[in-house]
Design a protein around this motif. Sequence first.
Motif, PDB file in Angstrom:
ATOM      1  N   THR A 138       0.845  -1.191   0.000  1.00 14.32           N
ATOM      2  CA  THR A 138       0.000   0.000   0.000  1.00 14.32           C
ATOM      3  C   THR A 138       0.881   1.242   0.000  1.00 14.32           C
ATOM      4  O   THR A 138       1.821   1.337   0.790  1.00 14.32           O
ATOM      5  N   ALA A 139       0.572   2.177  -0.896  1.00 16.61           N
ATOM      6  CA  ALA A 139       1.285   3.458  -0.966  1.00 16.61           C
ATOM      7  C   ALA A 139       0.487   4.499  -0.195  1.00 16.61           C
ATOM      8  O   ALA A 139      -0.730   4.585  -0.339  1.00 16.61           O
ATOM      9  N   ILE A 140       1.176   5.279   0.611  1.00 17.39           N
ATOM     10  CA  ILE A 140       0.541   6.367   1.348  1.00 17.39           C
ATOM     11  C   ILE A 140       1.199   7.660   0.882  1.00 17.39           C
ATOM     12  O   ILE A 140       2.359   7.914   1.205  1.00 17.39           O
ATOM     13  N   PRO A 141       0.494   8.471   0.084  1.00 21.02           N
ATOM     14  CA  PRO A 141       1.089   9.715  -0.416  1.00 21.02           C
ATOM     15  C   PRO A 141       1.464  10.654   0.721  1.00 21.02           C
ATOM     16  O   PRO A 141       0.794  10.708   1.742  1.00 21.02           O
ATOM     17  N   LEU A 142       2.534  11.399   0.513  1.00 22.01           N
ATOM     18  CA  LEU A 142       3.011  12.307   1.555  1.00 22.01           C
ATOM     19  C   LEU A 142       2.000  13.374   1.923  1.00 22.01           C
ATOM     20  O   LEU A 142       1.948  13.804   3.056  1.00 22.01           O
ATOM     21  N   GLN A 143       1.190  13.823   0.975  1.00 21.74           N
ATOM     22  CA  GLN A 143       0.243  14.884   1.311  1.00 21.74           C
ATOM     23  C   GLN A 143      -0.812  14.414   2.302  1.00 21.74           C
ATOM     24  O   GLN A 143      -1.506  15.209   2.885  1.00 21.74           O
ATOM     25  N   LEU A 144      -0.900  13.120   2.543  1.00 25.80           N
ATOM     26  CA  LEU A 144      -1.846  12.608   3.526  1.00 25.80           C
ATOM     27  C   LEU A 144      -1.295  12.627   4.940  1.00 25.80           C
ATOM     28  O   LEU A 144      -2.010  12.356   5.888  1.00 25.80           O
ATOM     29  N   PHE A 145      -0.001  12.946   5.093  1.00 26.49           N
ATOM     30  CA  PHE A 145       0.579  13.013   6.424  1.00 26.49           C
ATOM     31  C   PHE A 145       0.131  14.289   7.109  1.00 26.49           C
ATOM     32  O   PHE A 145       0.190  15.364   6.543  1.00 26.49           O
ATOM     33  N   LEU A 146      -0.309  14.166   8.339  1.00 24.63           N
ATOM     34  CA  LEU A 146      -0.631  15.344   9.130  1.00 24.63           C
ATOM     35  C   LEU A 146       0.658  15.810   9.792  1.00 24.63           C
ATOM     36  O   LEU A 146       1.273  15.074  10.558  1.00 24.63           O
ATOM     37  N   ILE A 147       1.084  17.004   9.464  1.00 22.96           N
ATOM     38  CA  ILE A 147       2.289  17.560  10.063  1.00 22.96           C
ATOM     39  C   ILE A 147       1.849  18.721  10.936  1.00 22.96           C
ATOM     40  O   ILE A 147       1.351  19.725  10.450  1.00 22.96           O
ATOM     41  N   HIS A 148       1.982  18.532  12.231  1.00 23.86           N
ATOM     42  CA  HIS A 148       1.542  19.556  13.177  1.00 23.86           C
ATOM     43  C   HIS A 148       2.382  20.815  13.026  1.00 23.86           C
ATOM     44  O   HIS A 148       3.568  20.761  12.733  1.00 23.86           O
ATOM     45  N   SER A 149       1.753  21.972  13.251  1.00 22.01           N
ATOM     46  CA  SER A 149       2.484  23.236  13.146  1.00 22.01           C
ATOM     47  C   SER A 149       3.396  23.461  14.338  1.00 22.01           C
ATOM     48  O   SER A 149       4.275  24.296  14.299  1.00 22.01           O
ATOM     49  N   SER A 150       3.194  22.738  15.411  1.00 25.61           N
ATOM     50  CA  SER A 150       4.035  22.916  16.601  1.00 25.61           C
ATOM     51  C   SER A 150       5.180  21.914  16.572  1.00 25.61           C
ATOM     52  O   SER A 150       5.288  21.029  17.406  1.00 25.61           O
ATOM     53  N   VAL A 151       6.067  22.052  15.593  1.00 23.46           N
ATOM     54  CA  VAL A 151       7.230  21.179  15.472  1.00 23.46           C
ATOM     55  C   VAL A 151       8.190  21.526  16.593  1.00 23.46           C
ATOM     56  O   VAL A 151       8.457  22.699  16.869  1.00 23.46           O
ATOM     57  N   PRO A 152       8.742  20.540  17.267  1.00 19.39           N
ATOM     58  CA  PRO A 152       9.667  20.807  18.374  1.00 19.39           C
ATOM     59  C   PRO A 152      10.867  21.631  17.905  1.00 19.39           C
ATOM     60  O   PRO A 152      11.288  21.520  16.759  1.00 19.39           O
ATOM     61  N   THR A 153      11.399  22.437  18.791  1.00 18.76           N
ATOM     62  CA  THR A 153      12.551  23.263  18.429  1.00 18.76           C
ATOM     63  C   THR A 153      13.813  22.445  18.299  1.00 18.76           C
ATOM     64  O   THR A 153      14.660  22.747  17.503  1.00 18.76           O
ATOM     65  N   GLY A 154      13.941  21.383  19.077  1.00 19.96           N
ATOM     66  CA  GLY A 154      15.104  20.496  18.970  1.00 19.96           C
ATOM     67  C   GLY A 154      14.805  19.420  17.944  1.00 19.96           C
ATOM     68  O   GLY A 154      13.906  19.546  17.124  1.00 19.96           O
ATOM     69  N   HIS A 155      15.548  18.349  17.978  1.00 19.76           N
ATOM     70  CA  HIS A 155      15.309  17.232  17.068  1.00 19.76           C
ATOM     71  C   HIS A 155      14.598  16.119  17.820  1.00 19.76           C
ATOM     72  O   HIS A 155      14.970  15.759  18.918  1.00 19.76           O
TER      73      HIS A 155
END
Length: 158
Positions: A138-155
Amino acid sequence: IQVQCLVFDSAELLYQAMTSQTVDVGISDVNFEEFSELSTTAIDTISYHLFVAHNHPLAKHRWLSLADLRKYPWALLPSGTPSRLVLESRLSELGYLLDRSETVDTMSLMRTYMMQGNYLGFATNFDFQAECELGTVTAIPLQLFLIHSSVPTGHSTI
């Protein structure tokens, strides 16, 4: 007309061969449009996807967050390959690092890891086209990923 097919280990080596006129025509999945010394023509569009075995727990999801991927290992092609560069570059932009991954030499090995060990794979839409048509992957296109706007400042790691 003399035709010889050369395979380059990186887009940079192809670029050098083209600009030094060692080769006349190059085919790459890397876009060279920004280099004015080369003339480019798109043959087809390549998109990158997350691939999982059809019976993987993530195969039925309509969307995923990066957090959803943390508990699964990745099977990835070696560093420097286009798919690995695309994935690592995007994750780096978001402040994430890959934590659990196995490096495999071929798509065949990536397929084996995915089918037998619930690994995540990352590749182009062409790489697993036959398996997707057969329903084994099964292929999952990247645009289907939910990327939260509150990305951590560190890694963070996945």
